[in-house]
Enzyme design. Structure first.
Site, PDB file in Angstrom:
ATOM      1  N   LYS A  94       0.846  -1.203   0.000  1.00 51.23           N
ATOM      2  CA  LYS A  94       0.000   0.000   0.000  1.00 51.23           C
ATOM      3  C   LYS A  94       0.881   1.254   0.000  1.00 51.23           C
ATOM      4  O   LYS A  94       1.566   1.539   0.977  1.00 51.23           O
ATOM      5  CB  LYS A  94      -0.871   0.026   1.266  1.00 51.23           C
ATOM      6  CG  LYS A  94      -1.865   1.173   1.265  1.00 51.23           C
ATOM      7  CD  LYS A  94      -2.496   1.392   2.621  1.00 51.23           C
ATOM      8  CE  LYS A  94      -1.721   2.362   3.479  1.00 51.23           C
ATOM      9  NZ  LYS A  94      -1.602   3.717   2.927  1.00 51.23           N
ATOM     10  N   SER A 118       6.086   7.051  10.171  1.00 56.36           N
ATOM     11  CA  SER A 118       6.359   7.740  11.433  1.00 56.36           C
ATOM     12  C   SER A 118       6.414   6.761  12.607  1.00 56.36           C
ATOM     13  O   SER A 118       5.835   5.673  12.559  1.00 56.36           O
ATOM     14  CB  SER A 118       5.281   8.792  11.681  1.00 56.36           C
ATOM     15  OG  SER A 118       4.040   8.148  11.817  1.00 56.36           O
ATOM     16  N   THR A 143       2.853   5.920  13.973  1.00 53.19           N
ATOM     17  CA  THR A 143       2.137   4.863  13.238  1.00 53.19           C
ATOM     18  C   THR A 143       2.817   3.515  13.473  1.00 53.19           C
ATOM     19  O   THR A 143       2.145   2.486  13.601  1.00 53.19           O
ATOM     20  CB  THR A 143       2.081   5.192  11.728  1.00 53.19           C
ATOM     21  OG1 THR A 143       1.543   6.501  11.572  1.00 53.19           O
ATOM     22  CG2 THR A 143       1.226   4.208  10.972  1.00 53.19           C
ATOM     23  N   GLU A 201      10.678   0.782   9.898  1.00 53.29           N
ATOM     24  CA  GLU A 201      11.668   1.846   9.647  1.00 53.29           C
ATOM     25  C   GLU A 201      10.968   3.157   9.966  1.00 53.29           C
ATOM     26  O   GLU A 201      10.064   3.568   9.247  1.00 53.29           O
ATOM     27  CB  GLU A 201      12.115   1.827   8.177  1.00 53.29           C
ATOM     28  CG  GLU A 201      12.860   0.579   7.757  1.00 53.29           C
ATOM     29  CD  GLU A 201      14.237   0.438   8.405  1.00 53.29           C
ATOM     30  OE1 GLU A 201      14.677   1.375   9.107  1.00 53.29           O
ATOM     31  OE2 GLU A 201      14.858  -0.619   8.203  1.00 53.29           O
ATOM     32  N   CYS A 206      14.157  10.666   6.269  1.00 51.35           N
ATOM     33  CA  CYS A 206      14.300  10.142   7.632  1.00 51.35           C
ATOM     34  C   CYS A 206      15.737  10.312   8.110  1.00 51.35           C
ATOM     35  O   CYS A 206      15.972  10.597   9.275  1.00 51.35           O
ATOM     36  CB  CYS A 206      13.861   8.688   7.686  1.00 51.35           C
ATOM     37  SG  CYS A 206      14.686   7.657   6.483  1.00 51.35           S
ATOM     38  N   GLU A 225      11.422  15.946  15.342  1.00 52.12           N
ATOM     39  CA  GLU A 225      11.793  15.707  13.947  1.00 52.12           C
ATOM     40  C   GLU A 225      11.067  16.730  13.077  1.00 52.12           C
ATOM     41  O   GLU A 225       9.844  16.717  12.996  1.00 52.12           O
ATOM     42  CB  GLU A 225      11.367  14.285  13.538  1.00 52.12           C
ATOM     43  CG  GLU A 225      11.766  13.946  12.127  1.00 52.12           C
ATOM     44  CD  GLU A 225      11.213  12.610  11.625  1.00 52.12           C
ATOM     45  OE1 GLU A 225      10.091  12.242  11.988  1.00 52.12           O
ATOM     46  OE2 GLU A 225      11.918  11.953  10.841  1.00 52.12           O
TER      47      GLU A 225
HETATM   48  P1  NAD Z   1       2.850   7.921   8.324  1.00 50.69           P
HETATM   49  O1  NAD Z   1       3.231   7.049   9.450  1.00 50.69           O
HETATM   50  O2  NAD Z   1       1.815   8.961   8.536  1.00 50.69           O
HETATM   51  O3  NAD Z   1       2.336   7.066   7.082  1.00 50.69           O
HETATM   52  C1  NAD Z   1       3.096   6.039   6.506  1.00 50.69           C
HETATM   53  C2  NAD Z   1       2.164   5.020   5.867  1.00 50.69           C
HETATM   54  O4  NAD Z   1       1.363   4.410   6.885  1.00 50.69           O
HETATM   55  C3  NAD Z   1       1.188   5.597   4.854  1.00 50.69           C
HETATM   56  O5  NAD Z   1       1.058   4.668   3.776  1.00 50.69           O
HETATM   57  C4  NAD Z   1      -0.116   5.682   5.635  1.00 50.69           C
HETATM   58  O6  NAD Z   1      -1.255   5.619   4.817  1.00 50.69           O
HETATM   59  C5  NAD Z   1      -0.022   4.460   6.534  1.00 50.69           C
HETATM   60  N1  NAD Z   1      -0.788   4.529   7.779  1.00 50.69           N
HETATM   61  C6  NAD Z   1      -1.275   5.626   8.422  1.00 50.69           C
HETATM   62  N2  NAD Z   1      -1.903   5.256   9.562  1.00 50.69           N
HETATM   63  C7  NAD Z   1      -1.795   3.911   9.652  1.00 50.69           C
HETATM   64  C8  NAD Z   1      -2.210   2.935  10.631  1.00 50.69           C
HETATM   65  N3  NAD Z   1      -2.846   3.284  11.751  1.00 50.69           N
HETATM   66  N4  NAD Z   1      -1.901   1.633  10.406  1.00 50.69           N
HETATM   67  C9  NAD Z   1      -1.215   1.260   9.305  1.00 50.69           C
HETATM   68  N5  NAD Z   1      -0.808   2.127   8.347  1.00 50.69           N
HETATM   69  C10 NAD Z   1      -1.092   3.446   8.521  1.00 50.69           C
HETATM   70  O7  NAD Z   1       4.228   8.544   7.828  1.00 50.69           O
HETATM   71  P2  NAD Z   1       4.449   9.609   6.694  1.00 50.69           P
HETATM   72  O8  NAD Z   1       3.957  10.926   7.225  1.00 50.69           O
HETATM   73  O9  NAD Z   1       3.908   9.089   5.407  1.00 50.69           O
HETATM   74  O10 NAD Z   1       6.054   9.630   6.574  1.00 50.69           O
HETATM   75  C11 NAD Z   1       6.859  10.477   7.327  1.00 50.69           C
HETATM   76  C12 NAD Z   1       7.552   9.696   8.433  1.00 50.69           C
HETATM   77  O11 NAD Z   1       8.198   8.551   7.901  1.00 50.69           O
HETATM   78  C13 NAD Z   1       8.640  10.489   9.116  1.00 50.69           C
HETATM   79  O12 NAD Z   1       8.559  10.329  10.509  1.00 50.69           O
HETATM   80  C14 NAD Z   1       9.922   9.853   8.602  1.00 50.69           C
HETATM   81  O13 NAD Z   1      11.028  10.000   9.429  1.00 50.69           O
HETATM   82  C15 NAD Z   1       9.508   8.439   8.435  1.00 50.69           C
HETATM   83  N6  NAD Z   1      10.385   7.746   7.477  1.00 50.69           N
HETATM   84  C16 NAD Z   1      11.251   6.805   7.938  1.00 50.69           C
HETATM   85  C17 NAD Z   1      12.129   6.169   7.076  1.00 50.69           C
HETATM   86  C18 NAD Z   1      13.089   5.129   7.552  1.00 50.69           C
HETATM   87  O14 NAD Z   1      13.597   4.372   6.725  1.00 50.69           O
HETATM   88  N7  NAD Z   1      13.386   5.021   8.819  1.00 50.69           N
HETATM   89  C19 NAD Z   1      12.089   6.496   5.724  1.00 50.69           C
HETATM   90  C20 NAD Z   1      11.196   7.449   5.285  1.00 50.69           C
HETATM   91  C21 NAD Z   1      10.329   8.067   6.173  1.00 50.69           C
END
Ligand code: NAD
Length: 474
Positions: free
Chosen positions: A169, A221, A224, A242, A276, A374
């Site tokens: 997804k 994040s 999540t 991650e 990230c 962050e």
């Molecule tokens: P997010 O957690 O809001 O969303 C990520 C994904 O999870 C999306 O596809 C979203 O639709 C889905 N999602 C949302 N709520 C959910 C739930 N309750 N259960 C399951 N899936 C759900 O994150 P974002 O805003 O899309 O991305 C930004 C964050 O991602 C930042 O904190 C960043 O640091 C982190 N990030 C980490 C890495 C890494 O490799 N460590 C890489 C890129 C981004």
């Protein structure tokens, strides 16, 4: 009317009656529509993945490698179209979108060469004991919006190489390029082995809670990630998470100011800071603080913020309104507290597009929100330190532990400091370099498990030990 991009379920391109709009963050125009999948589409995708798993798990490593290499080739052959589409939905400048597309193709090709060989535990007169790795089954992949293609591919490739099938997804903010790739690989991958479905955030918990999914691999994040861990606990799904980071860079007094300024800049501002592993806290030794902060400010003033599809743009818009509001809130908080800005800080609310100016702060306190949280935006707080011990302590004073960097003309000293940082990755004199053959994962609240390399691949498998007693009936 914007084009609708179909999902991939069981080898078929599928649409739904209701769709979601995808916006270009550079101008807030609708650039595509995607299916609003729910439980029905998810059930179909999972059932297809389960059926496909029966035969896919039995394929040879060579067969799987060939299919995965076919995915890499399809991405590469269509790179031009894909990077332009990526800029349109994600906002990053063309050059950075190109890097992501070619990087994803390269990563997939590199991952295809990984193999999990059997390990002999005992081989003597008494018994032969061998550990083999078996695929966990059907994987649920959930991906964020900052590197939508790279993140999708770093889940699909190892899942397939390990012998798993996957239901992936994308983020509802950036699904288009991934769906276009789905179309391109429809006939490259056997039906059901890769399924890509789009929907609101609410589709995420349905994936986490699905009884016929065996493992979740998630990037996003930390908040999540915690929900996913909770959801996966119900039936003890395997998980790889991650998550977020608040990476520190430590610049020692012997660093080459002129050369480091530009690199430090891009370590914070690539992809408008929405990385990230971006440097989100920069600790500079007091002996070179003034000189280096001025050099960074000077460099920053010459980088153009704008539409990523326009030539000359170095920093694009923030990807979505929610994140834009959050970054603006952090900047406003810094203003309200009277922190000093070296560059930027004034967001222009008129016009369309989620633009935040390049913002560099001059020595805000350690507990400032813009330092402690962050930011995930084009914001760079520079802080002064006196002793190395103090810098290490401040760098480690975070719930996160993703990555970090040390800048010095003495690499041995750099390594000595690197070994004291509480993060999964540390660079000396570079930034953001990840190898497809080295594990990438967060310490503390930055993650759980790892991606990349053999360690990442193992997360898609269970160990199975087969022991044969020798001469049992002699
Ligand atoms: P997010 O957690 O809001 O969303 C990520 C994904 O999870 C999306 O596809 C979203 O639709 C889905 N999602 C949302 N709520 C959910 C739930 N309750 N259960 C399951 N899936 C759900 O994150 P974002 O805003 O899309 O991305 C930004 C964050 O991602 C930042 O904190 C960043 O640091 C982190 N990030 C980490 C890495 C890494 O490799 N460590 C890489 C890129 C981004």
């Amino acid at each position: 009317m914007a084009q609708t991009y179909p999902c991939l379920i069981d080898g078929e391109l599928v649409t739904t009656d209701t769709t979601l709009e995808v916006l270009n963050p550079a101008n807030e125009q609708v650039v595509g529509l995607v299916p609003a999948c729910g439980k029905d589409e998810l059930d179909r995708a999972v059932a297809a993945a389960r059926r496909a798993f029966k035969s896919w798990r039995k394929t040879s490593a060579e067969e799987r490698q060939k299919v995965v290499q076919g995915i890499a080739a399809a991405i590469k052959a269509n790179a031009d179209e894909l990077f332009r589409l990526l800029t349109t939905e994600q906002g990053k400048p063309h050059a950075q979108a190109q890097q992501e597309i070619y990087g994803a193709a390269g990563l997939v090709a590199a991952q295809s060469t990984l193999t999990l060989d059997d390990v002999i535990n005992q081989d003597d007169d008494t018994r032969l004991s061998r550990t083999r790795r078996v695929p966990v089954g059907v994987v649920g992949g959930i991906v964020p919006w900052n590197f939508p293609v790279m993140m999708a591919m770093q889940k699909i490739a190892p899942a397939l190489i390990a012998g798993c099938t996957i239901v992936l997804k994308p983020s509802p903010f950036t699904p288009l390029t991934t769906l276009r790739i789905a179309e391109l690989i429809k006939d490259v991958v056997p039906a059901g082995v890769v399924n890509i479905i789009t929907g609101e955030d609410s589709l995420g918990p349905l994936i986490t809670g699905h009884p016929d999914i065996d493992k979740i691999t998630f990037t996003g994040s930390t908040a999540t990630g915690k929900k996913i861990m909770e959801g996966a606990a119900k039936d003890l799904k395997r998980i790889t998470l991650e998550l977020g980071g608040n990476d520190a860079s430590i610049v020692l007094p012997d660093a080459d100011v002129a050369k480091v300024a530009e690199q430090l800049f891009w370590s914070s501002f690539s992809n408008a800071g929405q990385v990230c592993i971006a440097a989100k806290r920069i600790y500079i030794h007091e002996d070179i603080y003034d000189e280096l902060s001025q050099a960074i400010a000077e460099y920053a003033r010459n980088v153009k913020v704008g539409d990523g599809s326009q030539q000359g743009t170095g920093v694009g818009p923030i990807q979505n309104k929610k994140q834009f509001d959050r970054v603006c809130e952090l900047i406003q908080d810094a203003k309200d507290n009277g922190y000093k800005f070296l560059v930027g800080g004034d967001v222009d609310p008129s016009g369309s597009g989620y633009y935040v100016p390049i913002t560099v702060l001059d020595n805000p306190p350690e507990d400032a929100r813009i330092v402690a949280e962050e930011q995930f935006g084009p914001v760079m707080p520079l802080m002064k330190f006196s002793t190395t011990e103090e810098a290490i302590e401040r760098a480690n004073n975070s719930e996160y532990g993703l990555a970090g960097a040390v800048w010095t003309s003495d690499p041995d000293k750099g390594v000595e400091i690197a070994e004291q940082l509480e993060t999964g990755t540390v660079w000396v004199n570079e930034f953001m370099h990840l190898s497809p053959f080295a594990p990438f994962g967060g310490h503390k609240q930055s993650g759980f498990g790892a991606e990349y390399g053999i360690e990442g691949l193992k997360e898609f498998t269970y160990p199975q030990v087969i022991t044969v007693k020798r001469n049992a009936f002699a």
